[in-house]
Design an enzyme around this catalytic site. Structure first.
Site, PDB file in Angstrom:
ATOM      1  N   LYS A  91       0.815  -1.200   0.000  1.00  0.00           N
ATOM      2  CA  LYS A  91       0.000   0.000   0.000  1.00  0.00           C
ATOM      3  C   LYS A  91       0.845   1.245   0.000  1.00  0.00           C
ATOM      4  O   LYS A  91       0.381   2.340  -0.273  1.00  0.00           O
ATOM      5  CB  LYS A  91      -0.881   0.026   1.271  1.00  0.00           C
ATOM      6  N   GLY A  92       2.125   1.094   0.378  1.00  0.00           N
ATOM      7  CA  GLY A  92       2.986   2.246   0.647  1.00  0.00           C
ATOM      8  C   GLY A  92       3.111   3.251  -0.481  1.00  0.00           C
ATOM      9  O   GLY A  92       3.186   4.451  -0.246  1.00  0.00           O
ATOM     10  N   GLU A 108       7.570   2.369  -6.214  1.00  0.00           N
ATOM     11  CA  GLU A 108       7.680   1.938  -4.817  1.00  0.00           C
ATOM     12  C   GLU A 108       7.815   3.168  -3.912  1.00  0.00           C
ATOM     13  O   GLU A 108       8.236   4.242  -4.365  1.00  0.00           O
ATOM     14  CB  GLU A 108       8.898   0.996  -4.707  1.00  0.00           C
ATOM     15  N   ASP A 165      14.936   0.111   0.915  1.00  0.00           N
ATOM     16  CA  ASP A 165      15.678   0.031   2.171  1.00  0.00           C
ATOM     17  C   ASP A 165      16.794  -1.008   1.973  1.00  0.00           C
ATOM     18  O   ASP A 165      17.830  -0.688   1.396  1.00  0.00           O
ATOM     19  CB  ASP A 165      14.661  -0.349   3.257  1.00  0.00           C
ATOM     20  N   LYS A 180      17.113   4.748   0.872  1.00  0.00           N
ATOM     21  CA  LYS A 180      18.059   4.775   2.000  1.00  0.00           C
ATOM     22  C   LYS A 180      19.283   3.981   1.566  1.00  0.00           C
ATOM     23  O   LYS A 180      19.416   2.795   1.902  1.00  0.00           O
ATOM     24  CB  LYS A 180      17.459   4.063   3.222  1.00  0.00           C
ATOM     25  N   PHE A 191      13.679   5.614  10.483  1.00  0.00           N
ATOM     26  CA  PHE A 191      12.379   5.069  10.092  1.00  0.00           C
ATOM     27  C   PHE A 191      11.401   6.211   9.861  1.00  0.00           C
ATOM     28  O   PHE A 191      11.129   6.996  10.756  1.00  0.00           O
ATOM     29  CB  PHE A 191      11.843   4.092  11.139  1.00  0.00           C
ATOM     30  N   ASP A 246       3.936   3.728   6.226  1.00  0.00           N
ATOM     31  CA  ASP A 246       3.272   3.442   7.505  1.00  0.00           C
ATOM     32  C   ASP A 246       4.221   2.943   8.571  1.00  0.00           C
ATOM     33  O   ASP A 246       5.341   2.492   8.299  1.00  0.00           O
ATOM     34  CB  ASP A 246       2.220   2.353   7.296  1.00  0.00           C
TER      35      ASP A 246
END
Ligand code: IMP
Ligand code: MG
Length: 187
Positions: free
Chosen positions: A48-49, A104, A108, A136, A157, A164
């Site tokens: 969902k990001g 996306e 990470d 990142k 974070f 989320d």
């Protein structure tokens, strides 16, 4: 900033403002429009990001794009990648011969996209590139070529603009660093 106090009080700071996001998304849309001139790429939203970024980005691309939505799970409820990547919802249509852009929210470790790129590569797409809102680089454990990235961010974070923590904060209009006390980390 018209801070929505309920959500903003859980941030240690705002990292990227909604104005900075809008500007970067517009520039990214223009870049994709130029790079894919004469083509009709299929843009895949990784749920969902990436949903908030995706809906803004596609409106900045002046091409006859088609859209697809895919859901994969790589995280549990926490802040660390498990390395386990599972397709929860697959594409509706065939992508063979298509120019594919995977959209996306954040790269990470790189595990999620490395795996996903491999899966999609077996479907005989014409080309596959990655578009990410955030990267990142310091956290990468799997080599990954990310052609389109809006912002490089430090190892912290972050939540907001679709990202989320435990399914919350996706509706924050800005991107902020989540206060470590919220997830039981070090201050
Ligand atoms: P990777 O497989 O380690 O690259 O993880 C990528 C996925 O982890 C992203 O799609 C996000 O869902 C999640 N993720 C990684 N870092 C963050 C963060 O700072 N905030 C929220 N989600 C994150
Ligand atoms: Mg995600």
């Amino acid at each position: 900033m018209d801070t929505n106090a309920t959500l903003y009080k859980d941030l240690s700071k705002v990292l990227v403002t909604r104005e900075e996001i809008a500007q970067a998304v517009r520039a990214m849309g223009q870049r994709i429009t130029q790079d894919y001139a004469g083509k009709d790429p299929v843009m895949i939203c990784i749920l969902k990001g990436a949903s908030v970024f995706f809906t803004d980005l596609i409106r900045e691309v002046d091409l006859p794009v088609t859209t697809e939505f895919m859901a994969i799970s790589s995280y549990g409820g926490g802040t660390k990648s498990t390395g386990i990547v599972k397709i929860v919802k697959d594409l509706d249509r065939d992508i063979s011969g298509r120019d594919v852009l995977i959209v996306e929210d954040i790269v990470d470790s790189g595990r999620t996209l490395a795996h996903l790129s491999q899966v999609l590569a077996t479907r005989r797409a014409q080309s596959i590139e990655i578009v990410t809102l955030l990267d990142k680089p310091a956290r990468r454990v799997v080599p990954l070529e990310v052609k389109y990235s809006c912002f490089n961010i430090p190892d912290a974070f972050v939540v907001g603009y679709g990202l989320d923590y435990d399914e919350k904060y996706r509706n924050l209009p800005d991107i902020g660093i989540l206060a470590p006390k919220i997830y039981g980390g070090e201050e």
